[in-house]
Design an enzyme around this catalytic site. Structure first.
Site, mmCIF file in Angstrom:
data_model
loop_
_atom_site.group_PDB
_atom_site.id
_atom_site.type_symbol
_atom_site.label_atom_id
_atom_site.label_comp_id
_atom_site.label_asym_id
_atom_site.label_seq_id
_atom_site.Cartn_x
_atom_site.Cartn_y
_atom_site.Cartn_z
ATOM 1 N N TYR A 1 0.836 -1.201 0.000
ATOM 2 C CA TYR A 1 0.000 0.000 0.000
ATOM 3 C C TYR A 1 0.867 1.246 0.000
ATOM 4 O O TYR A 1 1.848 1.341 0.752
ATOM 5 C CB TYR A 1 -0.924 0.030 1.224
ATOM 6 C CG TYR A 1 -2.003 -1.026 1.206
ATOM 7 C CD1 TYR A 1 -3.216 -0.802 0.562
ATOM 8 C CD2 TYR A 1 -1.807 -2.260 1.820
ATOM 9 C CE1 TYR A 1 -4.208 -1.770 0.534
ATOM 10 C CE2 TYR A 1 -2.781 -3.241 1.797
ATOM 11 C CZ TYR A 1 -3.978 -2.995 1.151
ATOM 12 O OH TYR A 1 -4.962 -3.961 1.122
ATOM 13 N N SER A 2 0.496 2.214 -0.840
ATOM 14 C CA SER A 2 1.190 3.499 -0.843
ATOM 15 C C SER A 2 0.881 4.237 0.452
ATOM 16 O O SER A 2 -0.265 4.266 0.907
ATOM 17 C CB SER A 2 0.748 4.349 -2.044
ATOM 18 O OG SER A 2 1.075 3.717 -3.255
ATOM 19 N N CYS B 276 -0.015 7.641 -10.255
ATOM 20 C CA CYS B 276 -0.306 6.614 -9.269
ATOM 21 C C CYS B 276 -1.787 6.255 -9.323
ATOM 22 O O CYS B 276 -2.654 7.146 -9.391
ATOM 23 C CB CYS B 276 0.057 7.092 -7.859
ATOM 24 S SG CYS B 276 -0.052 5.788 -6.603
ATOM 25 N N GLU C 290 3.788 4.569 -10.442
ATOM 26 C CA GLU C 290 3.482 3.516 -9.465
ATOM 27 C C GLU C 290 2.018 3.125 -9.622
ATOM 28 O O GLU C 290 1.124 3.846 -9.187
ATOM 29 C CB GLU C 290 3.755 4.007 -8.028
ATOM 30 C CG GLU C 290 3.530 2.920 -6.979
ATOM 31 C CD GLU C 290 3.958 3.377 -5.606
ATOM 32 O OE1 GLU C 290 5.158 3.258 -5.292
ATOM 33 O OE2 GLU C 290 3.094 3.879 -4.853
ATOM 34 N N TYR D 249 -0.981 -0.259 -9.809
ATOM 35 C CA TYR D 249 -1.245 -1.576 -9.213
ATOM 36 C C TYR D 249 -2.487 -2.183 -9.816
ATOM 37 O O TYR D 249 -3.244 -1.517 -10.503
ATOM 38 C CB TYR D 249 -1.408 -1.424 -7.682
ATOM 39 C CG TYR D 249 -2.190 -0.205 -7.266
ATOM 40 C CD1 TYR D 249 -3.581 -0.230 -7.196
ATOM 41 C CD2 TYR D 249 -1.531 1.009 -6.965
ATOM 42 C CE1 TYR D 249 -4.296 0.896 -6.822
ATOM 43 C CE2 TYR D 249 -2.236 2.137 -6.593
ATOM 44 C CZ TYR D 249 -3.629 2.071 -6.522
ATOM 45 O OH TYR D 249 -4.326 3.190 -6.169
#
Length: 473
Positions: free
Chosen positions: A250-251, A431, A471, A473
């Protein structure tokens, strides 16, 4: 480096040089030197003095060594057997100087800023210290300065403590250069325990899904910097493999100082992963995200196994004059919340020195799904023109072609500014869900083509310069 020899019977001391690496012969020479000095003062015979003296303690202070030599003649025993006997010993050592040479304040024997610093022998330093706010520049200097400036009453200036005790995490404070951030305080194979302090839903009830802001207290020594991530290992075992669940990354959504500003917490922005049957439109519990549901259901006091921190990609530029363009969808705002808090919310030197533009482009489906809007509004006011915010609300806004409005549409509409800032050295961050990147890259390629730029070459240039950060996901 000073050696202080203490004699209890007359409580006087004599200082003689001693190199930090001292042999037994050196000790004897020092004792003989002291005996000679005492003899000159009418002391007893050399043999008696030498017999009754011995080294009682050695103290090391940094790169210096101090040795206390004490005579037992007509003195109380100096043997330290407990803390109770330390008091008279310490008092006597202190009374004799304690082996610590006192350098008078302001003598500049260690370092003279006039000669060795930037004042370069001008003689202004001591005048400034002595006259304080009444100090005036010499005519030869002040004549070159534009005197059309406002005079500020020193007593009216409000000073605030800067948050600076964690700046060493990614900077060399002596040289001002950037260093690597902290990495892997704990690894997934040996996680540490964090404690949930609280969590709350941060989107409206009519917004799709469930997004939570979660604050956890970290164990001592677990530190991170803005833009890094940490792993969460959910409890239990995988129903298929029978093994422990794999870590989920997790960011981090807070600055290194945390939301409580004590440097001991971390915040996450987590979307609850749910699956709805396309036919029945019912949620299937068996397919829900294990880790995200664990975090979104956590209550204050619950313990969470965490590892990390990791990540070097999503870091703010070290140069405070560099523009920052942040493109996020949904919970991808997490690292950028940390960026913005550091620059426009907290009392950091980084924020004080920031003299560029931070540009946030955030995509969400509906207005009630905007993340941290109140905080962003406050930071816009604090930024005084240095923060630019654009929202892409896909279900409520239309692009030029009449379709849904996404973050790539914001980029296309502001293509000239985006490319101008990139040409000037701006860093661009992305992101969010990995599905956001194809549309963004396609839009940038088209914009570049319209300007006679080969996007593939431009992208290579940005990556080589460290201006491109992704970044997903």
């Amino acid at each position: 480096v000073i050696v202080t020899t203490q004699f209890a019977h007359h409580r006087a001391h004599h200082t003689i040089p001693w190199h930090s690496k001292t042999s037994s012969n050196d000790t004897a020479l020092l004792i003989n030197e002291e005996i000679r000095c005492q003899k000159e003062k009418g002391a007893t015979s050399n043999r008696k003095q030498k017999k009754n003296m011995k080294v009682t303690n050695t103290y090391a202070y940094g790169m210096f060594t101090y040795v206390n030599l004490a005579a037992y003649t007509n003195a109380l025993p100096l043997t330290k057997t407990s803390s109770n006997t330390d008091a008279p010993f310490a008092a006597r050592v202190k009374g004799a100087g304690g082996g610590i040479p006192v350098v008078e304040s302001g003598d500049c024997r260690l370092f003279d800023p006039e000669e060795e610093g930037k004042l370069q022998g001008t003689g202004q330093l001591f005048d400034r210290i002595h006259n304080r706010h009444a100090y005036q520049l010499p005519v030869s200097v002040s004549s070159n300065i534009d005197n059309n400036f406002a005079v500020v009453d020193v007593d009216a200036v409000e000073l605030e403590d800067a948050q600076h005790w964690l700046e060493h995490l990614d900077s060399d404070l002596m040289t001002g250069t950037r260093t690597d951030p902290p990495l892997n305080f704990a690894k997934p194979q040996q996680p540490v325990t964090a404690t949930v302090l609280g969590q709350a839903r941060i989107i409206g009830e009519d917004a799709p899904g469930d997004i939570r802001h979660i604050v956890m207290k970290l164990p001592p020594g677990f530190h991170y910097v803005e833009g890094q991530s940490l792993s969460v290992i959910p409890p239990g075992v995988d129903s298929k493999s029978g093994k422990k669940h794999k870590p989920r990354l997790y960011s981090i959504a807070s600055t290194r100082y945390g939301d409580l500003l004590d440097g001991k917490t971390v915040s996450l922005c987590v979307r609850r992963a749910e699956y709805y049957d396309p036919v029945t439109n019912l949620r299937e519990e068996a397919k829900k995200g294990v880790c995200s549901n664990f975090l979104c259901d956590a209550e204050a006091g619950d313990q969470v196994q965490v590892a990390g921190p990791v990540g070097k990609t999503m870091r703010l530029p070290h140069d405070c004059n560099t523009d920052v363009i942040m493109v996020a969808t949904g919970t991808g705002i997490a690292p950028f919340r940390g960026f913005l808090h550091r620059l426009f919310m907290e009392k950091t030197v980084a924020g004080h020195m920031f003299d560029a533009t931070a540009w946030l482009i955030l995509g969400v489906p509906v207005t009630s799904g905007l993340l941290y809007p109140e905080e962003i509004n406050v930071m816009e006011r604090n930024a005084q023109g240095k923060l630019k915010v654009d929202y892409a609300i896909s279900r409520e806004m239309k692009n030029a072609a009449g379709g849904k409005y996404y973050v790539q549409d914001v980029i296309c509409e502001n293509a000239d500014e985006v490319f101008r800032r990139l040409d000037d050295g701006a860093h661009m961050f992305f992101c969010g869900l990995k599905g956001m990147m194809p549309g963004i890259l396609e839009a940038l390629e088209q914009v570049a083509k319209d300007r006679g730029i080969v996007w593939e070459d431009k992208l290579k240039e940005l990556k080589a310069n460290g201006q491109w950060h992704v970044e997903v996901y």
